[in-house]
Design a protein around this motif. Structure first.
Motif, PDB file in Angstrom:
ATOM      1  N   THR A 106       1.063  -1.317  -0.210  1.00  0.00           N
ATOM      2  CA  THR A 106       0.039   0.103  -0.093  1.00  0.00           C
ATOM      3  C   THR A 106       0.819   1.196  -0.019  1.00  0.00           C
ATOM      4  N   THR A 107       1.930   1.034   0.331  1.00  0.00           N
ATOM      5  CA  THR A 107       3.063   2.319   0.407  1.00  0.00           C
ATOM      6  C   THR A 107       3.532   2.783  -1.067  1.00  0.00           C
ATOM      7  N   LYS A 108       3.855   1.636  -1.699  1.00  0.00           N
ATOM      8  CA  LYS A 108       4.094   1.858  -3.315  1.00  0.00           C
ATOM      9  C   LYS A 108       2.900   1.894  -4.076  1.00  0.00           C
ATOM     10  N   LYS A 109       1.748   1.425  -3.614  1.00  0.00           N
ATOM     11  CA  LYS A 109       0.546   1.170  -4.107  1.00  0.00           C
ATOM     12  C   LYS A 109       0.584   0.243  -5.490  1.00  0.00           C
ATOM     13  N   VAL A 110       1.270  -0.994  -5.299  1.00  0.00           N
ATOM     14  CA  VAL A 110       1.683  -1.930  -6.146  1.00  0.00           C
ATOM     15  C   VAL A 110       1.080  -3.154  -5.794  1.00  0.00           C
ATOM     16  N   GLN A 111       0.305  -4.009  -6.552  1.00  0.00           N
ATOM     17  CA  GLN A 111      -0.052  -5.372  -5.850  1.00  0.00           C
ATOM     18  C   GLN A 111       0.680  -6.311  -6.901  1.00  0.00           C
ATOM     19  N   THR A 112       1.075  -7.465  -6.370  1.00  0.00           N
ATOM     20  CA  THR A 112       1.804  -8.453  -7.042  1.00  0.00           C
ATOM     21  C   THR A 112       1.194  -9.720  -7.089  1.00  0.00           C
ATOM     22  N   PHE A 113       1.055 -10.544  -8.086  1.00  0.00           N
ATOM     23  CA  PHE A 113       0.361 -11.799  -8.229  1.00  0.00           C
ATOM     24  C   PHE A 113       1.291 -12.706  -8.706  1.00  0.00           C
ATOM     25  N   SER A 114       1.607 -14.077  -8.277  1.00  0.00           N
ATOM     26  CA  SER A 114       2.277 -14.887  -9.221  1.00  0.00           C
ATOM     27  C   SER A 114       1.544 -16.174  -9.263  1.00  0.00           C
ATOM     28  N   ILE A 115       1.671 -16.808 -10.489  1.00  0.00           N
ATOM     29  CA  ILE A 115       0.893 -18.028 -10.660  1.00  0.00           C
ATOM     30  C   ILE A 115       1.812 -19.046 -10.768  1.00  0.00           C
ATOM     31  N   GLY A 116       1.641 -20.102  -9.928  1.00  0.00           N
ATOM     32  CA  GLY A 116       2.511 -21.573 -10.026  1.00  0.00           C
ATOM     33  C   GLY A 116       1.651 -22.626 -10.069  1.00  0.00           C
ATOM     34  N   ASN A 117       1.658 -23.824  -9.314  1.00  0.00           N
ATOM     35  CA  ASN A 117       1.241 -24.825  -9.452  1.00  0.00           C
ATOM     36  C   ASN A 117       0.169 -25.230  -8.219  1.00  0.00           C
TER      37      ASN A 117
END
Length: 190
Positions: A106-117
């Motif tokens: 929320t500080t950088k206002k960046v959401q990160t999502f990774s897709i694996g198995n």
């Protein structure tokens, strides 16, 4: 005897609508979710068009020794729900579709999502289609669904959109195995 020429039922058309989702394990009554259960659902996206429900039966021939085909028995039923074009957000993909890794800085206002198995598990789907002319609502409920198939992301002029495909899993409801429940609210909205 002549067959009637007038249709006395309204055709049920899917297409656009809203898709709500919750974890099946969090719903106390899969047949008729309580108000507390309904509060757990998230509007996962607006479906622009082309939502579809497919029911495909595989039948087993039953033949008599000297009578030929005497019956067809249900061997397997496959029910799938495809959303068509739907809006989405990354957190819902993480929670309900893939179960990968998700962070929200929320500080950088960046959401990160990774897709694996990883697999997110069974979900309860509620699709609500409202007829724009009559206000009639068709609600399709799938108490236990699992994301399957391939997913495509499309970057267009308006927004990024995607599509989901779910397999309906057999669910014990009132002593019988069920895949999907329909509510057709045909009260006229004034």
């Amino acid at each position: 005897m002549a067959l009637p020429t007038v249709q006395n039922t309204e055709p049920l058309m899917l297409g656009s609508g809203e898709l709500f989702i919750a974890k099946s394990k969090d719903i106390s009554n899969l047949a008729i979710p309580t108000d507390e259960d309904l509060a757990k659902f998230v509007n996962i996206g607006a479906i622009k068009e082309n939502a579809s429900l497919s029911i495909k039966d595989e039948m087993q021939d039953v033949k008599g020794a000297n009578r030929g085909l005497i019956y067809k028995a249900l061997k397997e039923r496959n029910v799938t729900f495809k959303t068509g074009i739907i809006t989405f957000n990354l957190e819902n993909l993480y929670k309900f579709i893939y179960g990968g890794d998700f962070t929200d800085d929320t500080t950088k206002k960046v959401q990160t999502f990774s897709i694996g198995n990883e697999v997110a598990g069974k979900c309860y789907l509620i699709f609500v289609h409202t007829d724009k002319e009559t206000g009639h609502k068709l609600t399709v409920k799938i108490p236990q669904a699992l994301f399957i198939g391939e997913q495509q992301f499309a970057w267009g002029e308006d927004a990024v959109s995607t599509n989901y495909e779910f397999a309906a899993l057999s669910t014990q409801i009132n002593g019988k195995q069920k895949y999907v429940l329909f509510d057709n609210d045909y009260n006229d909205v004034v």
